[in-house]
Design a protein around this motif. Structure first.
Motif, PDB file in Angstrom:
ATOM      1  N   VAL A 104      33.635  32.837  35.657  1.00 37.74           N
ATOM      2  CA  VAL A 104      35.108  32.465  35.129  1.00 37.74           C
ATOM      3  C   VAL A 104      34.413  31.234  35.006  1.00 37.74           C
ATOM      4  O   VAL A 104      34.857  30.686  36.335  1.00 37.74           O
ATOM      5  CB  VAL A 104      35.461  33.011  37.289  1.00 37.74           C
ATOM      6  CG1 VAL A 104      36.891  32.527  37.620  1.00 37.74           C
ATOM      7  CG2 VAL A 104      35.585  34.400  37.660  1.00 37.74           C
ATOM      8  N   ARG A 253      40.725  31.388  32.647  1.00 38.82           N
ATOM      9  CA  ARG A 253      38.779  31.267  33.367  1.00 38.82           C
ATOM     10  C   ARG A 253      38.150  32.482  32.968  1.00 38.82           C
ATOM     11  O   ARG A 253      37.711  33.395  33.882  1.00 38.82           O
ATOM     12  CB  ARG A 253      39.600  31.586  34.977  1.00 38.82           C
ATOM     13  CG  ARG A 253      40.575  31.200  35.588  1.00 38.82           C
ATOM     14  CD  ARG A 253      40.652  29.204  35.413  1.00 38.82           C
ATOM     15  NE  ARG A 253      39.193  29.020  35.979  1.00 38.82           N
ATOM     16  CZ  ARG A 253      38.526  27.979  35.927  1.00 38.82           C
ATOM     17  NH1 ARG A 253      37.947  27.514  34.931  1.00 38.82           N
ATOM     18  NH2 ARG A 253      37.016  27.415  35.478  1.00 38.82           N
ATOM     19  N   TYR A 282      34.534  36.568  42.737  1.00 38.52           N
ATOM     20  CA  TYR A 282      35.364  36.767  41.615  1.00 38.52           C
ATOM     21  C   TYR A 282      35.101  38.384  41.117  1.00 38.52           C
ATOM     22  O   TYR A 282      36.276  38.949  40.016  1.00 38.52           O
ATOM     23  CB  TYR A 282      34.369  35.796  40.243  1.00 38.52           C
ATOM     24  CG  TYR A 282      33.875  34.387  40.745  1.00 38.52           C
ATOM     25  CD1 TYR A 282      34.883  33.685  41.060  1.00 38.52           C
ATOM     26  CD2 TYR A 282      32.623  33.706  41.057  1.00 38.52           C
ATOM     27  CE1 TYR A 282      33.918  32.489  40.781  1.00 38.52           C
ATOM     28  CE2 TYR A 282      32.668  32.598  41.322  1.00 38.52           C
ATOM     29  CZ  TYR A 282      33.204  31.892  41.435  1.00 38.52           C
ATOM     30  OH  TYR A 282      33.024  30.597  41.790  1.00 38.52           O
ATOM     31  N   ALA A 285      34.669  38.435  35.487  1.00 34.10           N
ATOM     32  CA  ALA A 285      35.390  36.987  34.859  1.00 34.10           C
ATOM     33  C   ALA A 285      36.219  38.470  34.352  1.00 34.10           C
ATOM     34  O   ALA A 285      36.492  39.605  34.093  1.00 34.10           O
ATOM     35  CB  ALA A 285      34.627  37.181  33.690  1.00 34.10           C
TER      36      ALA A 285
END
Ligand code: PLP
Length: 394
Positions: A104, A253, A282, A285
Motif C-alpha cells: 500500500v 496507494r 492492509y 495492495a
C-alpha cells in the motif's frame, strides 16, 4: 480515552498536513490564485494517459472476481512477475516473482518491513534531513530512531558520524535517494562507502543490518543523472518503491517491496512480510491498481514540467540571494532560512501568501522545503513574494 502512545502522536501530528489545511483556508480568504502553497508533495502532473485507459479497460473487460477479489497477501503473481521483469530490464538485476511484494504505497511497504524486522528497542538509523514520517513508522513497532546529523555542505550522508553510531542494536538503516526534502541523489561513491561500513559493522557485531532504500522519487530525476540501485552494492538491501510520484497516483496507494534472495534470513523475511501485510490490516495492495501496474509498468509522467519549475525557481532564488542546492531529483528544493530560524522564516513567508515547510520537521533546522510540484503559474506568481521576503533580511 485514547492510548498514551497516540496522545503524543496526535500532538506532534504532521506539520506538512497542517500547512496543507492552512493553505486551503488561505485560499478561501485571499482567493486560490493569490496563495502559493509549496507545502505538500502532491504531484501536479497528471497520471499518464495509459493509466486512465487501463483502468477503464480493466473494469470493462477483465473478470470482476479477478479485479476485485482477495488474492495472495503479497499480491497477484502475474503483477509481481511483471514488476520483477521490469526492474531486471531497467536495472540489470535478476529478480523473480518471489522477490516482489505489492504494498500500500511506500508508507505501507515501510510499515510492513519494520513490522517484519523490529524487536522492541532495535535501532533504525536515518540520515538528516529525512521524511519525518519515518519517526512514526519506526515507533509503530517500538523501534528507536537514531538520527545522523546533516552534512549541509552537499547533503550527502554524514558517514563518519554514521560509522560511530552503529551499535549491536542497529537493525536497519533508511536511505532515501533522490531525497525528500533536499532533491539530492546520493552518489555511487557514497553508496559504496556506506555499504563497506555496513559490511564491517555486521562482521564486528555478528549481526545483520538491513539497508532500507525508500525510493518513491527514483523516476523523478533531471539532467540524465543515474540513481544507483542499492541491491547491487549490499546484499541485505530491501527496496521500497511507490507509484505515488512516479505515476502521480498518491491517493491510489500502490507500491512494492523488493526482497533479494541473497539477503540474510530471506525465507523468513518473505513469510513475515506477507503476514505483516495481512495483519496490519492492509490485507493486500489495492487490486485494481495492481492490475493497472501490470499494464502500465513502463508508463512515465511528464518530468519536464517539474524540471521547468526547478529551473525557474532555483535560478530566481539564487538571483535573489538565497542559499540553496540545485535539486538533482524529486520536486523539492531545500533552501537556507534567512535569519537561521526556519520556523520564523516559514512564518515570515506567509505574509506573501507563500507556504513552505520548516526543515525542523525533517530533522534539519535552519532550512525550509519548497515543494514545487505545482502549476508553473504558481512558481512564477510566487517570485515577487520570494524576492520581497529575501529583501526583508538583506
Ligand atoms: N517516503 C518518502 C521519502 C516520501 O516523500 C513519501 C511521500 O511523500 C513516502 C515515503 C510515502 O509515499 P507513499 O504515498 O507511496 O506512501
Amino acid at each position: 480515552m485514547i492510548s498514551e502512545k497516540m496522545v503524543g502522536l496526535v500532538q506532534n501530528s504532521s506539520i506538512i498536513r497542517a500547512m496543507f489545511e492552512e493553505g486551503k483556508k488561505m485560499a478561501d480568504i485571499y482567493g486560490e490564485e493569490n496563495v502559493f502553497d509549496f507545502s505538500i508533495g502532491n504531484p501536479s502532473v497528471e497520471p499518464p494517459v495509459e493509466v486512465k485507459e487501463a483502468i477503464i479497460d480493466i473494469i470493462t473487460n477483465e473478470s470482476p472476481n479477478l479485479v476485485h477479489g482477495y488474492m495472495n497477501n503479497s499480491g497477484y503473481e502475474d503483477v509481481r512477475d511483471v514488476v520483477a521483469k521490469h526492474i531486471n530490464k531497467t536495472q540489470g538485476t535478476a529478480f523473480a516473482t518471489e522477490n516482489i511484494v505489492m504494498t500500500v504505497g511506500a508508507a505501507g511497504g515501510l510499515n510492513v518491513i519494520f513490522k517484519a524486522l523490529l524487536n522492541k528497542g532495535d535501532e533504525v538509523m536515518v540520515f538528516a534531513p529525512y521524511f519525518g514520517e519515518y519517526r512514526s513508522y519506526v515507533n509503530n513497532y517500538d523501534g528507536v530512531l537514531v538520527e545522523i546529523s546533516p552534512n549541509t555542505v552537499d547533503f550527502q550522508p554524514n558517514l563518519d558520524e554514521f560509522k560511530e553510531k552503529i551499535t549491536a542494536k542497529t537493525k536497519a538503516v533508511i536511505v532515501n535517494t533522490p531525497n525528500n526534502p533536499t532533491g539530492v541523489v546520493y552518489s555511487e561513491e557514497t553508496i559504496c562507502k556506506l555499504a563497506m561500513i555496513l559490511e564491517d559493522k555486521q562482521k564486528e557485531f555478528g549481526t545483520s543490518i538491513y539497508l532500507i532504500s525508500d525510493e518513491p522519487y527514483r523516476e523523478l530525476v533531471y539532467d540524465g543523472i543515474e540513481v544507483p540501485y542499492l541491491t547491487k552494492y549490499y546484499k541485505n538491501t530491501v527496496v521500497g518503491y511507490s507509484y505515488s510520484k512516479s505515476l502521480s497516483l498518491p491517493g491510489e496507494r500502490i507500491g512494492y517491496l523488493v526482497l533479494p534472495k541473497e539477503m540474510d534470513d530471506f525465507a523468513n523475511i518473505v513469510a513475515a512480510v506477507n503476514v505483516a501485510n495481512r495483519i496490519l490490516g492492509y490485507v493486500n495492495a489495492p487490486s485494481l491498481m495492481q492490475r493497472v501496474i501490470a499494464r502500465c509498468v513502463d508508463a512515465k509522467v511528464d518530468v519536464e514540467s517539474y524540471n521547468r519549475n526547478r529551473e525557474v525557481l532555483y535560478n530566481k532564488l539564487m538571483e535573489f540571494g538565497y542559499d540553496c542546492i540545485k535539486p538533482q531529483g524529486t520536486f523539492y528544493l531545500f533552501v537556507k532560512a534567512f535569519g537561521g530560524d526556519d520556523i520564523a522564516f516559514a512564518n515570515a513567508a506567509k505574509k506573501y501568501n507563500i507556504l513552505i515547510v520548516p526543515g525542523t520537521s525533517f530533522g534539519c533546522p535552519g532550512y525550509c522545503r519548497i515543494a514545487y510540484c505545482v502549476d508553473h503559474s504558481k512558481v512564477v506568481g510566487a517570485l515577487d513574494g520570494f524576492e520581497k521576503l529575501a529583501k526583508e533580511y538583506q
